[in-house]
Structure formats: C-alpha cells, structure tokens
Enzyme design. Structure first.
Site, PDB file in Angstrom:
ATOM      1  N   TYR A   8      54.575  32.762 -69.815  1.00 22.73           N
ATOM      2  CA  TYR A   8      53.497  31.979 -68.931  1.00 22.73           C
ATOM      3  C   TYR A   8      54.145  31.483 -67.610  1.00 22.73           C
ATOM      4  CZ  TYR A   8      50.959  31.054 -73.573  1.00 22.73           C
ATOM      5  OH  TYR A   8      50.401  31.160 -74.712  1.00 22.73           O
ATOM      6  N   GLY A  14      42.785  20.964 -74.926  1.00 27.00           N
ATOM      7  CA  GLY A  14      43.010  21.179 -73.649  1.00 27.00           C
ATOM      8  C   GLY A  14      43.621  19.987 -72.715  1.00 27.00           C
ATOM      9  N   GLU A  58      39.632  18.185 -80.199  1.00 29.71           N
ATOM     10  CA  GLU A  58      40.809  18.887 -80.759  1.00 29.71           C
ATOM     11  C   GLU A  58      42.139  19.072 -80.075  1.00 29.71           C
ATOM     12  OE1 GLU A  58      37.691  22.389 -82.879  1.00 29.71           O
ATOM     13  OE2 GLU A  58      38.758  22.484 -80.900  1.00 29.71           O
ATOM     14  N   ARG A 118      57.533  30.237 -73.894  1.00 29.95           N
ATOM     15  CA  ARG A 118      56.632  29.916 -72.826  1.00 29.95           C
ATOM     16  C   ARG A 118      56.945  30.252 -71.289  1.00 29.95           C
ATOM     17  NH1 ARG A 118      55.105  25.299 -71.573  1.00 29.95           N
ATOM     18  NH2 ARG A 118      52.992  25.724 -71.383  1.00 29.95           N
ATOM     19  N   ARG A 149      48.534  19.998 -77.736  1.00 27.20           N
ATOM     20  CA  ARG A 149      49.375  19.919 -76.800  1.00 27.20           C
ATOM     21  C   ARG A 149      49.783  18.396 -76.292  1.00 27.20           C
ATOM     22  NH1 ARG A 149      50.940  23.638 -73.100  1.00 27.20           N
ATOM     23  NH2 ARG A 149      48.855  24.614 -73.433  1.00 27.20           N
ATOM     24  N   CYS A 167      68.964  39.421 -75.377  1.00 24.25           N
ATOM     25  CA  CYS A 167      69.287  40.445 -74.313  1.00 24.25           C
ATOM     26  C   CYS A 167      68.117  40.924 -73.675  1.00 24.25           C
ATOM     27  CB  CYS A 167      69.976  41.716 -75.211  1.00 24.25           C
ATOM     28  SG  CYS A 167      71.270  41.302 -75.507  1.00 24.25           S
ATOM     29  N   GLU A 168      67.602  40.175 -72.592  1.00 26.51           N
ATOM     30  CA  GLU A 168      66.308  40.252 -71.981  1.00 26.51           C
ATOM     31  C   GLU A 168      66.451  39.551 -70.523  1.00 26.51           C
ATOM     32  OE1 GLU A 168      62.743  42.117 -72.498  1.00 26.51           O
ATOM     33  OE2 GLU A 168      63.898  42.033 -74.316  1.00 26.51           O
ATOM     34  N   TYR A 170      53.713  24.615 -78.507  1.00 31.04           N
ATOM     35  CA  TYR A 170      53.827  25.973 -78.449  1.00 31.04           C
ATOM     36  C   TYR A 170      55.345  26.528 -78.383  1.00 31.04           C
ATOM     37  CZ  TYR A 170      49.028  24.966 -78.138  1.00 31.04           C
ATOM     38  OH  TYR A 170      47.481  24.469 -78.455  1.00 31.04           O
TER      39      TYR A 170
HETATM   40  C1  PLP Z   1      44.345  26.170 -78.580  1.00 34.15           C
HETATM   41  C2  PLP Z   1      43.011  24.971 -78.995  1.00 34.15           C
HETATM   42  C3  PLP Z   1      43.196  23.831 -78.959  1.00 34.15           C
HETATM   43  C4  PLP Z   1      44.254  23.100 -78.489  1.00 34.15           C
HETATM   44  O1  PLP Z   1      44.425  23.216 -77.281  1.00 34.15           O
HETATM   45  P1  PLP Z   1      45.404  22.153 -76.693  1.00 34.15           P
HETATM   46  O2  PLP Z   1      45.688  22.765 -75.242  1.00 34.15           O
HETATM   47  O3  PLP Z   1      46.774  22.199 -77.370  1.00 34.15           O
HETATM   48  O4  PLP Z   1      45.055  20.818 -76.515  1.00 34.15           O
HETATM   49  C5  PLP Z   1      41.935  23.187 -79.511  1.00 34.15           C
HETATM   50  N1  PLP Z   1      40.961  23.878 -79.988  1.00 34.15           N
HETATM   51  C6  PLP Z   1      40.823  25.079 -79.942  1.00 34.15           C
HETATM   52  C7  PLP Z   1      39.676  25.895 -80.363  1.00 34.15           C
HETATM   53  C8  PLP Z   1      41.968  26.016 -79.496  1.00 34.15           C
HETATM   54  O5  PLP Z   1      41.975  27.361 -79.492  1.00 34.15           O
END
Ligand code: PLP
Length: 444
Positions: free
Chosen positions: A341, A255, A297, A337, A300, A368-369, A397
């Site tokens: 979003y 995240g 994890e 995206r 992005r 076409c949108e 993404y």
């Molecule tokens: C999407 C996701 C991530 C990665 O999120 P980023 O915003 O791309 O860093 C990590 N762990 C889990 C469980 C996710 O669903």
C-alpha cells in the site's frame, strides 16, 4: 537537539532511559531484542486496554446497549483473544481459523460475530452449531446455505445484513458513489438489500436483528459514518412500515485512523464514538425509530499504535548523491504494508534514541525483491550494523499479513505490561517448515 524535542518522535507511552535506550511499557526495547532476538513484534498491552476503554467510556453515555467488536484480522493470537475476553469486548472473525482460535481462547460465543464474503458451508456449519452471537450475512448464496443449516441443525441464528451503502471513505476523503463497486455486501442503491430482506423474512429460523456497513480504513473524518447512519436508518424506517422490521442493531464497522508518522493526525477515538452516537440519535428521531444498539468493529485503532517491530541493522549501500540503503533483518515477509500500500512508517534507533549525528537513510528489507523497502528517507542517527531499529505503529496488519517469502521465519510476538514481558507467539524456526512437508523418498 535535546531529549524533549526528540521525544516528539516517540509514540504514546514510550520513553528514553538513562542509557539513551527506547523504553516501551516500562521495558527496554534493547533488552527485548537481546532476550527474544529480532525481528520481534512488541505489543504494549496497557495501550491496547486504554484504546478499548476510550471507546467503551464514550459509548457508556448512550441510552441503549453498545458493543465494541475487535476486528481479529488486524492481529490475532490466543493470548490477545484471552486478554480481550477479559476486557469484555466482542470479536469479529472472518474465517474458520479465526473462529477456531477464538473458541480455543474461551471467548464467550455470544460475543463472536462472523464476517466474510465467501464463508464456506463448513465454516457456517461450525458457527451455527456453536451458536455464536451473529453472522453478518454478505450475499444471496450465503442466505441459501444458512437456511439449509438452521433447518438441518434445527436451531435459530441471529444475523446482520451487510449493506454496501455507496459511501467509501479513505483517510481525509469520503466518496459517495451511486453504485458501490465492491465485492462485499448487498448494494443499497440497486435494491439488492430489499431483495435480501424479502427472502430472509420468509425464513423462520433466521432472525435478522440489524444492519451492518464498513466504509473503509484509516479514516480521519466522521462524515462518512454520518452519511451511512442516515442512509441505513432511512432504510430501516422504510422496512418498519413494509415488513414491521425492528432494527435492534446498527453496526457501523471499523476504520478509525491511527498515527503512523507525523503526517497523520487522527481524531481522538472518543470523537468518532461521540459523532456516531449523535448521528444515530438524530436520525432515529427523524425516522421515528427506537434507538438501536450501536456496534462498532475497530481493528487497527485497537492494536496498531500498540505494536512496535524491532529489527537489527545489517548491511548498508551508499550511492553518492542518490541514496543510502540500510538493510534490516526483516521486511516484506513480516510487514507487507509498505510494499502493498506504499504505507509510511516512522521509527528510531532503540539503542541510541537521541543523537545529534543524524542522516537521511532508506530502510530496506532482506527479501530478494527491489520493492522490499520498509521506510523511505527517514532521519536516523547514522545506523551501524548491530543497531536496533524500532519501527512504530506496526501492530495492525503486520504480523497478521506475514508470510514465509524467501523462507523467512515469522517473528516472535512479545506482550509488555507494567515493566513485564511475555512471549505470546514464539519465533518460527526452519524446523517448523518440516512439520508440513513430505520427502519424495516417502512416495512409493
Ligand atoms: C477490516 C474490517 C474492520 C476493521 O477495520 P480497521 O480499519 O482495522 O478498523 C472492521 N469491519 C470489517 C467488516 C472489516 O472488513
């Protein structure tokens, strides 16, 4: 405006050459567009490796082991997985497809983690028989399936428990909710997690090594992570007394925010890591726990800024006093995206980066949108048909969410490093469609 002020609009390691062309990782973007066609997704491999190093260096100060697990869903390719394996990172996969690709890339199995809220029996069977590193268990039905599989296959498997901690983070806000309304994980507040450990403790071949939580995406603050760490370590301490549970691993998810436009001011990646380490130390001590391994994890933050999409400018529509639409040869099919979003992007014209004759335009895709817009109200040097638009920070993404809407073919993906380019994924062709399709004439 001179080159220097203009270069503020460029990202990371980009430059402008003597021809006034954009240079990414030592390679002219205009040459890339010529060689591979457009749209094309370009990845600066040097930048990907820098991002990984930043996390790894920050974590090297921690007293116990750490793992940086790349979240494959942000962008996956065989070549990328091969690079990541070399860089000694771990890998999160969320489907049999991502797992298949990781195994094909020769990724070390013990470094693969399997996520998802609806893993199928077949997917779990592959993961367990391949003896991957761990499964992040999401729900009660999954426990039942894993129990059946470890008994049938007569193996053990390490798992983390995915916890919904009641903390949700979005960019500059984090929200603490009493009851987490999420399709993922075992809820902390209602006691679902306690129910889960009770069940798992009874199953001999399931080895629960730790806890996991992921609180959101594009996060620019550290507070959300700190709150989660405090909550999870308190829970671990409770379980230590009740079940003699040893928290070996604390996984705080991904995240970490990145820069798409000047409005984004993400923290340097090491700041997140340092705050996480500090918080784990504090709350482990407060709860009388040994320091767990820390796993993260990032998706992005590893590939997002390293990616640039090159498009060719086509038609225009100028509505006096209202708006000038400039269309490019891609759009929502290769980057959903903005439509999905309202995501904001920035960019330049790669073939005339610095130019005094600027105007405000909006960049439309070719689907076409009406909603197929890539950028609203961006300042660019009077785009003309044939110009190359470079849209920045499209590495996460983008390609990963690409579709064939309107029967558009998926772009090529090119890696760049030290002035060299490499075709990682070739452009899809319309002939590729026919590999899947059957003629009605074959129906007898
Ligand atoms: C999407 C996701 C991530 C990665 O999120 P980023 O915003 O791309 O860093 C990590 N762990 C889990 C469980 C996710 O669903």
């Amino acid at each position: 405006m001179n080159k220097n002020t203009y270069s503020n609009r460029l990202m990371n390691n980009m430059k402008v050459d003597d021809l006034n062309h954009l240079v990414i990782g030592g390679v002219s973007a205009v040459e890339i567009a010529k060689k591979y066609g457009t749209p094309v997704n370009v990845y600066d491999l040097t930048l990907i490796k820098e991002k990984i190093k930043t996390f790894k260096n920050a974590f090297s100060k921690y007293e116990n082991l750490t793992q940086v697990a790349y979240a494959s869903k942000a962008f996956s390719s065989l070549a990328l997985f091969e690079v990541l394996a070399e860089e000694d990172v771990s890998l999160d996969v969320v489907s049999g497809g991502e797992l298949y690709l990781a195994l094909k890339a020769g990724f070390e199995k013990s470094r693969i983690h399997f996520h998802g809220n609806n893993k199928s029996y077949e997917e779990l069977k592959t993961a367990i028989s391949e003896q991957i590193g761990c499964i992040v268990v999401d729900n009660f039905y999954e426990i039942v399936m894993i129990e059946k599989l470890v008994n049938e296959l007569n193996v053990t498997i390490d798992i983390l428990l995915r916890v919904t901690p009641g903390v949700e983070a979005h960019t500059h806000e984090y929200i603490t909710t009493g009851q987490a309304d999420s399709k993922f994980g075992f809820d902390l507040a209602s006691g679902q997690v306690d129910q889960a450990i009770k069940q798992i403790k009874e199953i001999e071949n399931i080895n629960m090594i730790g806890l996991h939580s992921h609180i959101g995406s594009q996060i620019f603050e550290v507070e959300g992570y700190e709150i989660v760490i405090e909550k999870l370590l308190q829970k671990a301490s409770e379980w230590k007394k009740m079940y003699d549970f040893n928290l070996k691993v604390l996984n705080v998810g991904g995240g970490f925010g990145i820069k798409y436009t000047d409005d984004d001011s993400p923290l340097p990646l090491d700041k997140y890591a340092k705050a996480i380490i500090r918080s784990v130390r504090t709350h482990s001590a407060a709860n009388n726990l040994n320091l767990p391994e820390i796993w993260i994890e990032p998706g992005r933050s590893i590939v997002g800024e390293a990616g640039t999409t090159l498009y060719t400018v086509g038609t225009q529509k100028d509505i006096p006093q209202i708006r000038k639409y400039v269309s490019v040869d891609g759009g929502m099919a290769d980057n959903i995206r903005p439509a999905l979003y309202q995501a904001k992007y920035s960019g330049v014209l790669a073939n005339k980066v610095v130019d005094l004759n600027e105007e405000v335009v909006s960049i439309a895709g070719k689907a076409c949108e009406s909603g197929d817009m890539l950028m609203w109200d961006v300042v660019l040097p009077q785009p003309k048909p044939g110009d190359i638009l470079a849209m920045f920070s499209t590495g996460a993404y983008g390609y990963a969410m690409a579709s064939n809407y309107n029967r558009l073919t998926k772009p090529a993906v090119v890696f760049i490093e030290n002035g060299n380019d490499f075709l990682a994924i070739r452009r899809e062709t319309v002939e590729d469609y026919l590999k899947l399709e059957n003629s009605i004439k074959n129906w007898e």
